[in-house]
Design an enzyme around this catalytic site. Structure first.
Site, PDB file in Angstrom:
ATOM      1  N   ASP A   1       0.798  -1.232   0.000  1.00  0.00           N
ATOM      2  CA  ASP A   1       0.000   0.000   0.000  1.00  0.00           C
ATOM      3  C   ASP A   1       0.831   1.283   0.000  1.00  0.00           C
ATOM      4  O   ASP A   1       0.298   2.367   0.274  1.00  0.00           O
ATOM      5  CB  ASP A   1      -0.941   0.001   1.224  1.00  0.00           C
ATOM      6  CG  ASP A   1      -2.111  -0.942   1.030  1.00  0.00           C
ATOM      7  OD1 ASP A   1      -2.643  -0.996  -0.101  1.00  0.00           O
ATOM      8  OD2 ASP A   1      -2.493  -1.618   1.998  1.00  0.00           O
TER       9      ASP A   1
ATOM     10  N   TRP B   1     -10.997   0.861  -8.348  1.00  0.00           N
ATOM     11  CA  TRP B   1      -9.526   0.783  -8.344  1.00  0.00           C
ATOM     12  C   TRP B   1      -9.036   0.385  -9.741  1.00  0.00           C
ATOM     13  O   TRP B   1      -8.021   0.890 -10.231  1.00  0.00           O
ATOM     14  CB  TRP B   1      -9.024  -0.234  -7.321  1.00  0.00           C
ATOM     15  CG  TRP B   1      -9.291   0.014  -5.851  1.00  0.00           C
ATOM     16  CD1 TRP B   1      -9.694  -0.929  -4.945  1.00  0.00           C
ATOM     17  CD2 TRP B   1      -9.118   1.229  -5.081  1.00  0.00           C
ATOM     18  NE1 TRP B   1      -9.794  -0.380  -3.688  1.00  0.00           N
ATOM     19  CE2 TRP B   1      -9.451   0.945  -3.749  1.00  0.00           C
ATOM     20  CE3 TRP B   1      -8.742   2.531  -5.414  1.00  0.00           C
ATOM     21  CZ2 TRP B   1      -9.411   1.901  -2.720  1.00  0.00           C
ATOM     22  CZ3 TRP B   1      -8.698   3.492  -4.405  1.00  0.00           C
ATOM     23  CH2 TRP B   1      -9.030   3.177  -3.078  1.00  0.00           C
TER      24      TRP B   1
ATOM     25  N   ASP C   1      -6.819  -3.544  -5.904  1.00  0.00           N
ATOM     26  CA  ASP C   1      -6.447  -2.247  -5.321  1.00  0.00           C
ATOM     27  C   ASP C   1      -4.993  -1.881  -5.652  1.00  0.00           C
ATOM     28  O   ASP C   1      -4.624  -0.711  -5.717  1.00  0.00           O
ATOM     29  CB  ASP C   1      -6.590  -2.258  -3.786  1.00  0.00           C
ATOM     30  CG  ASP C   1      -7.737  -3.090  -3.262  1.00  0.00           C
ATOM     31  OD1 ASP C   1      -8.111  -4.075  -3.929  1.00  0.00           O
ATOM     32  OD2 ASP C   1      -8.253  -2.773  -2.187  1.00  0.00           O
TER      33      ASP C   1
ATOM     34  N   ARG D   1     -16.029  -0.844  -5.128  1.00  0.00           N
ATOM     35  CA  ARG D   1     -14.781  -0.080  -5.034  1.00  0.00           C
ATOM     36  C   ARG D   1     -13.657  -0.770  -5.814  1.00  0.00           C
ATOM     37  O   ARG D   1     -12.816  -0.100  -6.412  1.00  0.00           O
ATOM     38  CB  ARG D   1     -14.374   0.163  -3.581  1.00  0.00           C
ATOM     39  CG  ARG D   1     -13.270   1.207  -3.483  1.00  0.00           C
ATOM     40  CD  ARG D   1     -13.065   1.778  -2.088  1.00  0.00           C
ATOM     41  NE  ARG D   1     -12.781   0.807  -1.078  1.00  0.00           N
ATOM     42  CZ  ARG D   1     -13.635   0.385  -0.142  1.00  0.00           C
ATOM     43  NH1 ARG D   1     -14.858   0.881  -0.086  1.00  0.00           N
ATOM     44  NH2 ARG D   1     -13.296  -0.510   0.758  1.00  0.00           N
TER      45      ARG D   1
END
Ligand code: GLY
Length: 411
Positions: free
Chosen positions: A117, A252, A176, A248
């Protein structure tokens, strides 16, 4: 001058100033609307600023309680990033000072090799700080060390960056992770070392190959075999069930491939983004205001599921992400198609900027938007504000402001 004449004169000056900013004729939202929303957002976030301890990072506001994290949480970069965008939009220097102060406790994450991340954490924050201040002495080394940490998670066998190190996953890669690739392409620009961008391109290629279904909806997680690199499982960790389309996650993917087309000029990335946009925008379950339910397949959630009572919730974080991504995609396409993406982004910005999604001044813990869903299957962050919903909403406002000024959407 009579009062009414003075008011008229002020009105004319303001109108002329706004018109001077409006260089494009195809935009339906006005300069004063966008400026007003940026000003309101800066006012609203002052409540969150006041509540945030110096060494903590805002996550959400739940049941009347502020929730903060340490710097190692995946969302730690969004709050300083939002402050930086609001500084860009309002030119209020206090916001820049607050943002750069917040970077200090975040800097240690440059050495964190335990997560994928780092793009969210370091690029949304330090990347924006470098872009806006040009202060390479303060930010360049941190960004490059962080990019090196992220690159250390790439392995040639899977040809992808590993997302998670926990649980029973062998080599989990989540959709993501497309968002972290911009950090790598920028690291190549800063360092002139092409290895970072090569990794980003390879990861995006692998993701096209394995993450998408025939209808261009994306799985959340692809788990790869540790030894052979082959796909071993296709899963949804945060969606309704393994074959559902978590809203979501689709965002992404849309944002990730639009950005990768910008960064590489590779036509297949643009095509992928167009297919994903079409999946989202033509989906029969997309509500008229374009703010998606948390999962496009929420109608298939069985009545016996613990998710059932919340199945009709919207996810504003996905909507904010779509708005920003569609705005950018509209710049790389032409004719009716571009108009469609732009129109959808404008609808989203307009709808997020009012009831029932925009918080009233001082409520919602100082977060700008309400009604996001973190992870329904995990019973986590259900119908709450989320720091990344605010980030992508403000980013969409900034991008729109740039278009109104006749500039390119990205610096
Ligand atoms: N990256 C985690 C999420 O989208 O919730």
């Amino acid at each position: 001058m009579k009062l009414s004449n003075l008011a008229l004169a002020i009105c004319l000056v303001l109108t002329t100033a706004a018109q001077a900013q409006t260089k494009r004729t195809d935009l339906s939202l006005s300069y004063s609307f966008i400026q007003g929303k940026l000003k309101d957002a800066a006012q609203q976030i002052s409540t969150l600023i006041a509540a945030t301890p110096p060494d903590k990072f805002p996550k959400t506001f739940e049941n009347g309680q502020q929730k903060f994290s340490n710097s190692s949480w995946w969302c730690s970069g969004f709050y300083p990033g939002t402050l930086l965008y609001l500084y860009e939009g309002t030119k209020n220097d206090t916001l820049l000072t607050l943002a750069t102060d917040k970077l200090k406790p975040l800097a240690k994450e440059q050495f964190n090799k335990g997560t994928h991340d780092l793009g969210f954490m370091l690029f949304c924050s330090f990347g924006n700080a470098l872009r806006l201040t040009g202060d390479s002495a303060s930010y360049k080394d941190i960004l490059l060390t962080g990019a090196e940490s992220l690159a250390s998670r790439y392995h040639d066998r899977q040809k992808a960056i590993k997302s998670w190190d926990w649980g029973s996953w062998e080599y989990a890669v989540i959709i993501d992770n497309m968002m972290n690739l911009e950090f790598l392409t920028q690291a190549t620009k800063i360092s002139k070392d092409k290895k970072y961008k090569d990794i980003a391109v390879q990861h995006a290629n692998t993701t096209i190959k394995n993450h998408f279904r025939k209808d261009y909806s994306a799985y959340h997680v692809i788990d790869y075999n540790k030894e052979t690199g082959a796909v071993s499982r296709k899963k949804n960790h945060q969606g309704a069930f393994d074959e559902s389309a978590w809203s979501r996650g689709q965002g992404w993917a849309l944002y990730g491939y639009t950005m990768m087309y910008r960064e590489t000029g590779e036509k297949q990335f643009l095509k992928q983004a167009q297919h994903i946009a079409s999946y989202i925008l033509k989906h029969p379950q997309l509500p008229a205001d374009l703010v998606p339910y948390w999962d496009f397949d929420k109608e298939k959630v069985p009545a016996t599921s613990k998710m059932y009572k919340n199945k009709d919730l919207r996810d504003v974080s996905a909507a904010a992400l779509y708005a920003s991504a569609l705005l950018e995609l509209s710049q790389y396409t032409t004719g009716k198609e571009a108009k469609g993406y732009l129109g959808a982004a404008e609808t989203l910005i307009k709808n997020l900027s009012g009831d029932p999604y925009l918080a009233q001044d001082g409520e919602n813990g100082g977060y700008i938007l309400k009604h996001s869903v973190g992870a329904l299957p995990l019973d986590s962050e259900i119908d709450v504000p989320l720091t990344y919903a605010d980030y992508y909403y403000v980013e969409a406002l900034i991008r729109y402001q740039r278009l109104l000024a006749g500039k390119s959407i990205i610096d």
